[in-house]
Design a protein around this motif. Sequence first.
Motif, PDB file in Angstrom:
ATOM      1  N   GLU A   1       0.831  -1.206   0.000  1.00 29.12           N
ATOM      2  CA  GLU A   1       0.000   0.000   0.000  1.00 29.12           C
ATOM      3  C   GLU A   1       0.865   1.255   0.000  1.00 29.12           C
ATOM      4  O   GLU A   1       0.514   2.261  -0.612  1.00 29.12           O
ATOM      5  N   GLU A   2       1.990   1.212   0.674  1.00 30.66           N
ATOM      6  CA  GLU A   2       2.893   2.357   0.644  1.00 30.66           C
ATOM      7  C   GLU A   2       3.507   2.510  -0.748  1.00 30.66           C
ATOM      8  O   GLU A   2       3.779   3.635  -1.191  1.00 30.66           O
ATOM      9  N   ALA A   3       3.722   1.397  -1.430  1.00 30.09           N
ATOM     10  CA  ALA A   3       4.226   1.467  -2.808  1.00 30.09           C
ATOM     11  C   ALA A   3       3.192   2.135  -3.712  1.00 30.09           C
ATOM     12  O   ALA A   3       3.533   2.976  -4.554  1.00 30.09           O
ATOM     13  N   PHE A   4       1.916   1.785  -3.510  1.00 33.86           N
ATOM     14  CA  PHE A   4       0.868   2.428  -4.306  1.00 33.86           C
ATOM     15  C   PHE A   4       0.800   3.921  -3.990  1.00 33.86           C
ATOM     16  O   PHE A   4       0.556   4.746  -4.872  1.00 33.86           O
ATOM     17  N   SER A   5       1.040   4.262  -2.737  1.00 34.94           N
ATOM     18  CA  SER A   5       1.072   5.676  -2.357  1.00 34.94           C
ATOM     19  C   SER A   5       2.244   6.387  -3.040  1.00 34.94           C
ATOM     20  O   SER A   5       2.114   7.553  -3.445  1.00 34.94           O
ATOM     21  N   ALA A   6       3.370   5.683  -3.211  1.00 37.95           N
ATOM     22  CA  ALA A   6       4.514   6.275  -3.910  1.00 37.95           C
ATOM     23  C   ALA A   6       4.176   6.547  -5.373  1.00 37.95           C
ATOM     24  O   ALA A   6       4.545   7.593  -5.925  1.00 37.95           O
ATOM     25  N   TYR A   7       3.468   5.601  -5.998  1.00 39.13           N
ATOM     26  CA  TYR A   7       3.028   5.839  -7.382  1.00 39.13           C
ATOM     27  C   TYR A   7       2.123   7.069  -7.449  1.00 39.13           C
ATOM     28  O   TYR A   7       2.234   7.887  -8.374  1.00 39.13           O
ATOM     29  N   GLU A   8       1.232   7.199  -6.485  1.00 34.47           N
ATOM     30  CA  GLU A   8       0.319   8.350  -6.470  1.00 34.47           C
ATOM     31  C   GLU A   8       1.095   9.654  -6.336  1.00 34.47           C
ATOM     32  O   GLU A   8       0.783  10.648  -7.006  1.00 34.47           O
ATOM     33  N   LYS A   9       2.102   9.661  -5.486  1.00 32.61           N
ATOM     34  CA  LYS A   9       2.924  10.862  -5.336  1.00 32.61           C
ATOM     35  C   LYS A   9       3.653  11.169  -6.647  1.00 32.61           C
ATOM     36  O   LYS A   9       3.797  12.331  -7.045  1.00 32.61           O
ATOM     37  N   GLY A  10       4.125  10.116  -7.296  1.00 31.84           N
ATOM     38  CA  GLY A  10       4.803  10.312  -8.578  1.00 31.84           C
ATOM     39  C   GLY A  10       3.880  10.883  -9.633  1.00 31.84           C
ATOM     40  O   GLY A  10       4.279  11.745 -10.435  1.00 31.84           O
ATOM     41  N   LEU A  11       2.635  10.443  -9.629  1.00 39.72           N
ATOM     42  CA  LEU A  11       1.661  10.960 -10.597  1.00 39.72           C
ATOM     43  C   LEU A  11       1.264  12.395 -10.278  1.00 39.72           C
ATOM     44  O   LEU A  11       0.738  13.103 -11.142  1.00 39.72           O
ATOM     45  N   GLY A  12       1.516  12.805  -9.033  1.00 39.48           N
ATOM     46  CA  GLY A  12       1.319  14.210  -8.704  1.00 39.48           C
ATOM     47  C   GLY A  12       2.405  15.096  -9.313  1.00 39.48           C
ATOM     48  O   GLY A  12       2.181  16.285  -9.561  1.00 39.48           O
ATOM     49  N   LEU A  13       3.566  14.486  -9.566  1.00 38.97           N
ATOM     50  CA  LEU A  13       4.663  15.224 -10.208  1.00 38.97           C
ATOM     51  C   LEU A  13       4.614  15.122 -11.726  1.00 38.97           C
ATOM     52  O   LEU A  13       4.928  16.071 -12.434  1.00 38.97           O
ATOM     53  N   PHE A  14       4.261  13.935 -12.207  1.00 35.77           N
ATOM     54  CA  PHE A  14       4.213  13.670 -13.653  1.00 35.77           C
ATOM     55  C   PHE A  14       2.815  13.179 -14.003  1.00 35.77           C
ATOM     56  O   PHE A  14       2.409  12.095 -13.579  1.00 35.77           O
ATOM     57  N   TYR A  15       2.090  13.970 -14.735  1.00 34.21           N
ATOM     58  CA  TYR A  15       0.696  13.631 -15.045  1.00 34.21           C
ATOM     59  C   TYR A  15       0.446  13.856 -16.532  1.00 34.21           C
ATOM     60  O   TYR A  15       1.123  14.642 -17.188  1.00 34.21           O
ATOM     61  N   PHE A  16      -0.526  13.122 -17.051  1.00 35.26           N
ATOM     62  CA  PHE A  16      -0.884  13.294 -18.458  1.00 35.26           C
ATOM     63  C   PHE A  16      -1.368  14.717 -18.692  1.00 35.26           C
ATOM     64  O   PHE A  16      -2.001  15.318 -17.827  1.00 35.26           O
ATOM     65  N   PRO A  17      -1.059  15.282 -19.875  1.00 34.92           N
ATOM     66  CA  PRO A  17      -0.506  14.636 -21.079  1.00 34.92           C
ATOM     67  C   PRO A  17       1.019  14.521 -21.129  1.00 34.92           C
ATOM     68  O   PRO A  17       1.567  14.244 -22.189  1.00 34.92           O
ATOM     69  N   GLN A  18       1.726  14.707 -20.013  1.00 41.48           N
ATOM     70  CA  GLN A  18       3.175  14.531 -20.029  1.00 41.48           C
ATOM     71  C   GLN A  18       3.520  13.067 -20.337  1.00 41.48           C
ATOM     72  O   GLN A  18       2.941  12.162 -19.726  1.00 41.48           O
ATOM     73  N   PRO A  19       4.439  12.808 -21.255  1.00 39.03           N
ATOM     74  CA  PRO A  19       4.786  11.419 -21.581  1.00 39.03           C
ATOM     75  C   PRO A  19       5.434  10.676 -20.411  1.00 39.03           C
ATOM     76  O   PRO A  19       5.385   9.454 -20.354  1.00 39.03           O
ATOM     77  N   HIS A  20       6.034  11.422 -19.458  1.00 36.04           N
ATOM     78  CA  HIS A  20       6.691  10.779 -18.319  1.00 36.04           C
ATOM     79  C   HIS A  20       5.692  10.098 -17.386  1.00 36.04           C
ATOM     80  O   HIS A  20       6.093   9.275 -16.557  1.00 36.04           O
ATOM     81  N   ALA A  21       4.408  10.425 -17.537  1.00 35.15           N
ATOM     82  CA  ALA A  21       3.400   9.772 -16.695  1.00 35.15           C
ATOM     83  C   ALA A  21       3.147   8.332 -17.138  1.00 35.15           C
ATOM     84  O   ALA A  21       2.720   7.500 -16.330  1.00 35.15           O
ATOM     85  N   LYS A  22       3.410   8.026 -18.389  1.00 40.43           N
ATOM     86  CA  LYS A  22       3.075   6.703 -18.934  1.00 40.43           C
ATOM     87  C   LYS A  22       3.757   5.558 -18.181  1.00 40.43           C
ATOM     88  O   LYS A  22       3.076   4.608 -17.756  1.00 40.43           O
ATOM     89  N   PRO A  23       5.105   5.575 -18.005  1.00 43.73           N
ATOM     90  CA  PRO A  23       5.716   4.446 -17.294  1.00 43.73           C
ATOM     91  C   PRO A  23       5.255   4.311 -15.847  1.00 43.73           C
ATOM     92  O   PRO A  23       5.206   3.197 -15.316  1.00 43.73           O
ATOM     93  N   ILE A  24       4.902   5.427 -15.203  1.00 44.01           N
ATOM     94  CA  ILE A  24       4.414   5.344 -13.821  1.00 44.01           C
ATOM     95  C   ILE A  24       3.051   4.669 -13.791  1.00 44.01           C
ATOM     96  O   ILE A  24       2.799   3.765 -12.975  1.00 44.01           O
ATOM     97  N   TRP A  25       2.156   5.079 -14.691  1.00 47.87           N
ATOM     98  CA  TRP A  25       0.842   4.449 -14.742  1.00 47.87           C
ATOM     99  C   TRP A  25       0.955   2.966 -15.095  1.00 47.87           C
ATOM    100  O   TRP A  25       0.257   2.114 -14.519  1.00 47.87           O
ATOM    101  N   GLU A  26       1.823   2.632 -16.046  1.00 49.08           N
ATOM    102  CA  GLU A  26       1.984   1.224 -16.431  1.00 49.08           C
ATOM    103  C   GLU A  26       2.456   0.379 -15.245  1.00 49.08           C
ATOM    104  O   GLU A  26       1.922  -0.714 -14.993  1.00 49.08           O
TER     105      GLU A  26
END
Length: 300
Positions: A67-92
């Motif tokens: 669950e903390e790992a999922f929280s880390a992904y969420e924090k990352g998506l707060g920094l990199f979000y669509f339409p930025q291409p850098h969001a793609k590997p985080i979402w995947e």
Amino acid sequence: NKFKGGKRQKGLYRSVKLWNMYLDLEESLGSFETAKAAYLKCMELGVATTQIVLNFADFLKERKYFEEAFSAYEKGLGLFYFPQPHAKPIWEAYLKAFHDRYGGTKLERSRDLYERCLEKCPPDFASDFYVPYAALEEEFGLAKRALAVYERAAVAVPASQKLQAYMLYIAKAQSFHGATKARPIYEAAIAACEDADAAKLCMQYSDLEQSLGETSRARAALKFGAQLSDPSRDPVYWTKWHDFEVSYGDEETFRDMLRIKRSVQAAFSTVNYNAAQGNTETRDLTDAEAIAMIEREEGL
């Protein structure tokens, strides 16, 4: 604490290279808590790269803090979000990690994640998320929901990917509900795709109708696609229609096929003639002039 001093110190403070070295040291020599704190500080300061976000999540998953790992992904998506291409590997990585952890036991939460991802996902990346979303519904949800996702994918992807997306949608519809359920999908696909792809779909639609014994419907599909196929550039299409009429037609339908072929060839010749003139003064050829030109070129 923030560095104090000149510009050089401030530059070091935001150095990704130094942060990577620091994080590596904390993972290797520090405790779980100090490494976690370093990652969180890096993300809080906005210095984290996509790879640092993924490394942080992997660090937590390896130690079973899912669950903390999922929280880390969420924090990352707060920094990199669509339409930025850098969001793609985080979402995947996020969606895969969640699927690996929970499978179909938290299906609604998985759906919410996919819907969030797709809400602002650029069309170029859409198929990379719609296909696993539909596969999730196939495995754990309902066939109706899976088909709805495949339909959304076919609509959302760019023109260059529509043929492939619609073919996948058609295959799944036939697999779940039989060949007749593919008819409206073929019709929607032909309307949505570019001319060359639409002509290919018309041939496949005709094959489907032949397999069902619907000769008239098969001929109608070929007739519709004929207007999209230049006989001089797409001989495969016209050979297929020719062979179809030889096998299933009569003299009248064969003559009708030849008449349509001449008409289509005249139309495409008019377009090609005018395009060849470039920026010079041009006029449109009449059908009679185009046919006469074709006959001269072919020695008729």
